[in-house]
Design a protein around this motif. Structure first.
Motif, PDB file in Angstrom:
ATOM      1  N   SER A  10       0.871  -1.175   0.000  1.00 50.84           N
ATOM      2  CA  SER A  10       0.000   0.000   0.000  1.00 50.84           C
ATOM      3  C   SER A  10       0.903   1.218   0.000  1.00 50.84           C
ATOM      4  O   SER A  10       2.053   1.148   0.426  1.00 50.84           O
ATOM      5  CB  SER A  10      -0.939   0.026   1.212  1.00 50.84           C
ATOM      6  OG  SER A  10      -0.208   0.230   2.397  1.00 50.84           O
ATOM      7  N   GLU A  14      -3.198   3.976   1.544  1.00 50.45           N
ATOM      8  CA  GLU A  14      -4.254   3.660   0.599  1.00 50.45           C
ATOM      9  C   GLU A  14      -4.611   2.190   0.724  1.00 50.45           C
ATOM     10  O   GLU A  14      -4.059   1.475   1.553  1.00 50.45           O
ATOM     11  CB  GLU A  14      -3.806   3.988  -0.829  1.00 50.45           C
ATOM     12  CG  GLU A  14      -3.640   5.484  -1.063  1.00 50.45           C
ATOM     13  CD  GLU A  14      -3.194   5.801  -2.476  1.00 50.45           C
ATOM     14  OE1 GLU A  14      -2.916   4.876  -3.252  1.00 50.45           O
ATOM     15  OE2 GLU A  14      -3.128   6.994  -2.806  1.00 50.45           O
ATOM     16  N   GLN A  15      -5.466   1.729  -0.137  1.00 50.68           N
ATOM     17  CA  GLN A  15      -5.925   0.339  -0.061  1.00 50.68           C
ATOM     18  C   GLN A  15      -4.759  -0.634  -0.204  1.00 50.68           C
ATOM     19  O   GLN A  15      -3.849  -0.431  -0.989  1.00 50.68           O
ATOM     20  CB  GLN A  15      -6.953   0.065  -1.155  1.00 50.68           C
ATOM     21  CG  GLN A  15      -7.544  -1.327  -1.038  1.00 50.68           C
ATOM     22  CD  GLN A  15      -8.677  -1.532  -2.011  1.00 50.68           C
ATOM     23  OE1 GLN A  15      -8.621  -1.068  -3.131  1.00 50.68           O
ATOM     24  NE2 GLN A  15      -9.695  -2.224  -1.574  1.00 50.68           N
ATOM     25  N   PHE A  16      -4.830  -1.702   0.582  1.00 53.62           N
ATOM     26  CA  PHE A  16      -3.803  -2.743   0.559  1.00 53.62           C
ATOM     27  C   PHE A  16      -4.149  -3.735  -0.547  1.00 53.62           C
ATOM     28  O   PHE A  16      -5.271  -4.239  -0.618  1.00 53.62           O
ATOM     29  CB  PHE A  16      -3.764  -3.446   1.919  1.00 53.62           C
ATOM     30  CG  PHE A  16      -2.577  -4.337   2.108  1.00 53.62           C
ATOM     31  CD1 PHE A  16      -1.302  -3.816   2.233  1.00 53.62           C
ATOM     32  CD2 PHE A  16      -2.735  -5.712   2.171  1.00 53.62           C
ATOM     33  CE1 PHE A  16      -0.203  -4.642   2.417  1.00 53.62           C
ATOM     34  CE2 PHE A  16      -1.640  -6.543   2.352  1.00 53.62           C
ATOM     35  CZ  PHE A  16      -0.377  -5.999   2.481  1.00 53.62           C
ATOM     36  N   ARG A  26      -7.726  -7.312  -3.306  1.00 50.12           N
ATOM     37  CA  ARG A  26      -7.876  -6.045  -2.583  1.00 50.12           C
ATOM     38  C   ARG A  26      -8.438  -6.337  -1.208  1.00 50.12           C
ATOM     39  O   ARG A  26      -9.386  -7.101  -1.071  1.00 50.12           O
ATOM     40  CB  ARG A  26      -8.806  -5.105  -3.337  1.00 50.12           C
ATOM     41  CG  ARG A  26      -8.279  -4.755  -4.699  1.00 50.12           C
ATOM     42  CD  ARG A  26      -9.243  -3.847  -5.451  1.00 50.12           C
ATOM     43  NE  ARG A  26      -8.833  -3.672  -6.822  1.00 50.12           N
ATOM     44  CZ  ARG A  26      -7.820  -2.922  -7.227  1.00 50.12           C
ATOM     45  NH1 ARG A  26      -7.091  -2.288  -6.352  1.00 50.12           N
ATOM     46  NH2 ARG A  26      -7.511  -2.820  -8.492  1.00 50.12           N
ATOM     47  N   ASN A  30     -11.676   1.110   0.339  1.00 52.56           N
ATOM     48  CA  ASN A  30     -10.948   2.049  -0.485  1.00 52.56           C
ATOM     49  C   ASN A  30     -11.785   3.319  -0.521  1.00 52.56           C
ATOM     50  O   ASN A  30     -12.752   3.423  -1.271  1.00 52.56           O
ATOM     51  CB  ASN A  30     -10.755   1.484  -1.894  1.00 52.56           C
ATOM     52  CG  ASN A  30      -9.915   2.388  -2.771  1.00 52.56           C
ATOM     53  OD1 ASN A  30      -9.864   3.589  -2.573  1.00 52.56           O
ATOM     54  ND2 ASN A  30      -9.267   1.795  -3.756  1.00 52.56           N
TER      55      ASN A  30
END
Length: 140
Positions: A10, A14-16, A26, A30
């Motif tokens: 990430s 932010e989104q991993f 994902r 998010n």
């Protein structure tokens, strides 16, 4: 032995995203792109367990000559932040659709339990090594 590897990353909180051999996964929310939201880590663990039970269940049914018309796997994990971080209990309900006797299904269930590697990892201690790597630049 076979090594299975995933790589997650990430940036700026932010989104991993985790790269697996065949897909990008994902994890969690998010905020910037809600349409890209994914399950949380607990849901991924339960989904992996359900998928493994399904695959092993289908294979064991074939080995035993069971005509498994369908298989529903429902898993509920109870999480409490008070007693310990993580699952305190996981309940698995299997609903196979088949014409075999209860005795045959009990044999099938026992074999599924014995042969499911994800189940084994959750119920038995597995050594986990956590390694910290700090990247830095050294200018001479």
């Amino acid at each position: 032995m076979k090594a299975i590897n995933v790589l997650g990353y990430s940036r700026n909180n932010e989104q991993f995203v985790v790269k697996t051999q065949n897909a990008d996964v994902r994890i969690s929310n998010n905020a910037r792109f809600p349409e890209l939201e994914g399950p949380n880590p607990f849901e991924y663990i339960l989904a992996g367990l359900a998928g493994c039970i399904n695959a092993v269940g289908q294979n064991v049914a074939a080995e035993l000559g069971i005509n498994l018309k369908s298989l529903q796997v429902e898993i509920t994990g109870t999480v409490s932040q008070e007693e310990r971080i993580g699952f305190n209990k996981i309940e698995i309900i299997l609903k196979p659709s088949t014409d075999v006797s209860l005795k045959v299904l009990q044999t099938w269930l026992k074999l599924v339990q014995q042969k499911c590697p994800i189940y084994d990892n959750l119920v038995n201690p597995t050594p986990v090594e956590l390694i910290l790597f700090k990247e830095y630049n050294y200018a001479a």
